[in-house]
Motif scaffolding. Sequence first.
Motif, PDB file in Angstrom:
ATOM      1  N   MET A 133      -0.776  -7.005 -20.067  1.00 33.59           N
ATOM      2  CA  MET A 133      -1.448  -6.448 -18.877  1.00 33.59           C
ATOM      3  C   MET A 133      -0.590  -5.150 -18.389  1.00 33.59           C
ATOM      4  O   MET A 133       0.431  -4.821 -18.778  1.00 33.59           O
ATOM      5  N   PRO A 134      -1.378  -4.412 -17.369  1.00 34.85           N
ATOM      6  CA  PRO A 134      -0.591  -3.320 -16.798  1.00 34.85           C
ATOM      7  C   PRO A 134       0.590  -3.656 -16.471  1.00 34.85           C
ATOM      8  O   PRO A 134       0.977  -4.620 -15.799  1.00 34.85           O
ATOM      9  N   ALA A 135       1.775  -2.907 -16.586  1.00 34.62           N
ATOM     10  CA  ALA A 135       3.090  -3.259 -16.292  1.00 34.62           C
ATOM     11  C   ALA A 135       3.866  -1.949 -16.219  1.00 34.62           C
ATOM     12  O   ALA A 135       3.896  -0.981 -16.476  1.00 34.62           O
ATOM     13  N   VAL A 136       4.804  -2.205 -14.888  1.00 38.13           N
ATOM     14  CA  VAL A 136       5.499  -0.945 -14.383  1.00 38.13           C
ATOM     15  C   VAL A 136       6.801  -1.494 -14.176  1.00 38.13           C
ATOM     16  O   VAL A 136       7.090  -2.508 -13.869  1.00 38.13           O
ATOM     17  N   LEU A 137       7.935  -0.497 -14.455  1.00 44.13           N
ATOM     18  CA  LEU A 137       9.312  -0.837 -13.729  1.00 44.13           C
ATOM     19  C   LEU A 137       9.792   0.145 -12.705  1.00 44.13           C
ATOM     20  O   LEU A 137       9.487   1.329 -13.272  1.00 44.13           O
ATOM     21  N   VAL A 138      10.100  -0.351 -11.720  1.00 45.99           N
ATOM     22  CA  VAL A 138      10.330   0.659 -10.576  1.00 45.99           C
ATOM     23  C   VAL A 138      11.978   0.533 -10.527  1.00 45.99           C
ATOM     24  O   VAL A 138      12.486  -0.294 -10.221  1.00 45.99           O
ATOM     25  N   GLU A 139      12.572   2.055 -10.220  1.00 43.86           N
ATOM     26  CA  GLU A 139      14.051   2.298 -10.038  1.00 43.86           C
ATOM     27  C   GLU A 139      13.809   2.710  -8.464  1.00 43.86           C
ATOM     28  O   GLU A 139      13.165   3.712  -8.296  1.00 43.86           O
ATOM     29  N   CYS A 140      14.588   1.764  -7.905  1.00 43.73           N
ATOM     30  CA  CYS A 140      14.291   2.061  -6.198  1.00 43.73           C
ATOM     31  C   CYS A 140      15.362   3.108  -5.820  1.00 43.73           C
ATOM     32  O   CYS A 140      15.511   3.329  -4.466  1.00 43.73           O
ATOM     33  N   GLY A 141      16.313   3.697  -6.471  1.00 39.28           N
ATOM     34  CA  GLY A 141      17.591   4.303  -6.195  1.00 39.28           C
ATOM     35  C   GLY A 141      18.573   4.168  -6.896  1.00 39.28           C
ATOM     36  O   GLY A 141      18.722   3.023  -7.637  1.00 39.28           O
TER      37      GLY A 141
END
Length: 182
Positions: free
Chosen positions: A139-147
């Motif tokens: 499925m659509p997937a993202v990885l977020v680096e928040c700082g």
Amino acid sequence: MKIMLDAGHGPETPGKRTPDGKMREFEFNQVVVQLMKMELQKCGVIVLLSHLGTSDVPLIERTTLANKLGVNAFISIHANAFGSSWNDVSGIETFTYTKPSSHSKILSKLIQDSMCSTTKRTNRGVKRANFAVLRDTKMPAVLVECGFMTNRAEAALLQSASYRNLCSNAMAHAILSWNKKS
């Protein structure tokens, strides 16, 4: 809509902490995931977690679970690092797989834009990477680096309740916007 939130690295993953040892990355990830879960559930989203945080869970187990449950999106939350000592690298970045679907592209841009406008941190852009949680999900997937935990100013933010709330609200808002567009 049914999504899976992933609190990034587990509590025992080596090296994933601020240079002074005051915060493990997982502490940030887990709190933000729980805040996002509450916010999204208020809006009728079914939220599943890839792991409960009591131990490290192999990535293949996380992606297999997401695929088996047929979630609409997989979001992996992280705090970044550049090396293992304090430095000036800072900002927010969001990753998609090296060959992202159109839905992943839209979701990643919405999250990146929302995170940067809400937190006022440097926009490092949407990038592509061959990370397992992006590659092995259907499925659509993202990885977020928040700082960056290796930046003193951002490390202080990552440890603050107000910044954690900002991040969770920004990502929840982007996910809800994406759901309306898809």
